[in-house]
Design a protein around this motif. Structure first.
Motif, PDB file in Angstrom:
ATOM      1  N   THR A   7       0.820  -1.212   0.000  1.00 49.87           N
ATOM      2  CA  THR A   7       0.000   0.000   0.000  1.00 49.87           C
ATOM      3  C   THR A   7       0.856   1.266   0.000  1.00 49.87           C
ATOM      4  O   THR A   7       0.364   2.348  -0.304  1.00 49.87           O
ATOM      5  N   LYS A   8       2.130   1.119   0.319  1.00 51.07           N
ATOM      6  CA  LYS A   8       3.008   2.287   0.378  1.00 51.07           C
ATOM      7  C   LYS A   8       3.987   2.344  -0.793  1.00 51.07           C
ATOM      8  O   LYS A   8       4.855   3.215  -0.840  1.00 51.07           O
ATOM      9  N   GLY A   9       3.859   1.423  -1.716  1.00 51.51           N
ATOM     10  CA  GLY A   9       4.746   1.440  -2.872  1.00 51.51           C
ATOM     11  C   GLY A   9       5.174   0.042  -3.270  1.00 51.51           C
ATOM     12  O   GLY A   9       4.884  -0.940  -2.579  1.00 51.51           O
ATOM     13  N   GLU A  10       5.857  -0.032  -4.380  1.00 49.98           N
ATOM     14  CA  GLU A  10       6.279  -1.301  -4.945  1.00 49.98           C
ATOM     15  C   GLU A  10       7.728  -1.608  -4.567  1.00 49.98           C
ATOM     16  O   GLU A  10       8.582  -0.726  -4.589  1.00 49.98           O
ATOM     17  N   ILE A  11       7.993  -2.852  -4.228  1.00 52.06           N
ATOM     18  CA  ILE A  11       9.346  -3.298  -3.905  1.00 52.06           C
ATOM     19  C   ILE A  11       9.830  -4.174  -5.056  1.00 52.06           C
ATOM     20  O   ILE A  11       9.372  -5.309  -5.217  1.00 52.06           O
ATOM     21  N   PRO A  12      10.718  -3.661  -5.895  1.00 55.38           N
ATOM     22  CA  PRO A  12      11.195  -4.466  -7.025  1.00 55.38           C
ATOM     23  C   PRO A  12      12.163  -5.542  -6.553  1.00 55.38           C
ATOM     24  O   PRO A  12      12.916  -5.346  -5.602  1.00 55.38           O
ATOM     25  N   PHE A  13      12.116  -6.681  -7.226  1.00 57.08           N
ATOM     26  CA  PHE A  13      13.029  -7.782  -6.919  1.00 57.08           C
ATOM     27  C   PHE A  13      14.130  -7.868  -7.960  1.00 57.08           C
ATOM     28  O   PHE A  13      13.889  -7.558  -9.136  1.00 57.08           O
ATOM     29  N   PRO A  14      15.335  -8.300  -7.587  1.00 59.62           N
ATOM     30  CA  PRO A  14      15.754  -8.658  -6.226  1.00 59.62           C
ATOM     31  C   PRO A  14      15.905  -7.409  -5.365  1.00 59.62           C
ATOM     32  O   PRO A  14      16.233  -6.336  -5.875  1.00 59.62           O
TER      33      PRO A  14
END
Length: 293
Positions: A7-14
């Motif tokens: 809900t606070k943003g996207e976490i790209p992987f890796p």
């Protein structure tokens, strides 16, 4: 899965997630916190230290259960109604860390939460190891069934002492609707790289589609192997611990540090090195390798 949407943003992987603390115990953490939104996609805080938090970070907040406190002398697991609680013995009193207390706190503050688990260090007696794993699994399934804040992403923690037990734990989550899983207990086994990588690959075979986090593995030299084996994200305080010792990851040497501001510069350099050099190089090399097949 290429990213984790919160809900606070996207976490790209890796992803490399810096660990920080709140309170007065580690003053260097307080100095670096304003810089974290520029240097990392998210931040990890243990439940224990998160209770001292006054203002939530602007980036996604991951809150671990704080079950690592079981490793401190005098603390132990206590079963209550089929769930695992952590008895914490302090000088003047005894505290009880329960899965319901952890979940309640996480639902108030966390964007990503990790279930209350119990680490199983090497040489743990088999009876105790089985109890810790049983309670880790029970706590995870209970949290999934009892969470109220559906927008908070919930990761089930995997604990074991060999490949068979790691496999068994992972299989307990196969038919569940967790948002991801996290592999614990690898830090004291970090020198045995092949074992750690085999654990990652074992989990990946059983749970191929869920994000896979690994706790505490933050040495930049080991990151490429972990990510290529199937790890989606890792968290670590190594970047700031190295800075406190005057260690510069980009330059591979120690620098005399007199002031905390000197250590702050090194912590920023170390974190930037991982997220702006190590990871992009890994992603580029992987892309090139995939495109050439």
């Amino acid at each position: 899965m290429n990213s984790l949407k919160t809900t606070k943003g996207e976490i790209p992987f890796p992803a490399y997630i810096p660990v920080t603390t709140y309170g007065s115990k580690y003053p260097l953490d307080k100095l670096i916190q304003p810089y974290l939104p520029r240097l990392a996609p998210a931040v990890m805080v243990s439940h224990y230290y998160a209770q001292e938090m006054k203002i939530k970070p602007r980036i996604p907040l991951m809150i671990d259960s704080g079950g690592f406190a079981l490793l401190f002398e005098g603390n132990h697991v206590q079963e209550q109604n089929g769930l695992g609680c952590l008895v914490i013995n302090k000088e003047e009193k005894t505290e009880l860390l329960t899965p319901w207390d952890v979940l309640d706190f996480q639902e108030k503050y966390a964007d990503v939460a990790f279930t209350l688990d119990f680490p199983i260090p090497p040489k743990t007696e088999i009876k105790e190891a089985r109890l810790r794993q049983k309670m880790t699994i029970a706590n995870a399934i209970w949290a999934l069934e009892n969470r109220r804040k559906k927008k908070m992403l919930l990761f089930a923690v995997i604990q074991g002492w060999d490949l068979e037990s790691i496999s068994y734990c992972a299989k307990q989550y196969q038919d569940k609707t967790f948002d991801g899983v996290a592999l614990g207990g690898m830090v004291p086994r970090a020198r045995n790289r092949e074992f750690v990588l085999d654990c990652v690959k074992t989990v990946r075979v059983i749970l191929p589609n869920l994000p896979l986090h690994i706790f505490g593995m933050g040495n930049p030299d080991s990151l490429p192997e972990l990510y290529l084996a199937g790890v989606s994200s890792t968290d670590s305080s190594s970047y700031v611990k190295a800075a406190a010792d005057g260690q510069s990851w980009p330059h591979g040497k120690k620098t005399p540090c007199i002031l905390n501001t000197d250590r702050l510069k090194l912590a920023i350099q170390n974190l930037a090195y991982v997220n702006y050099i190590v990871l992009p190089n890994l992603i580029n090399s992987t892309s090139l390798s995939n495109s050439s097949r």
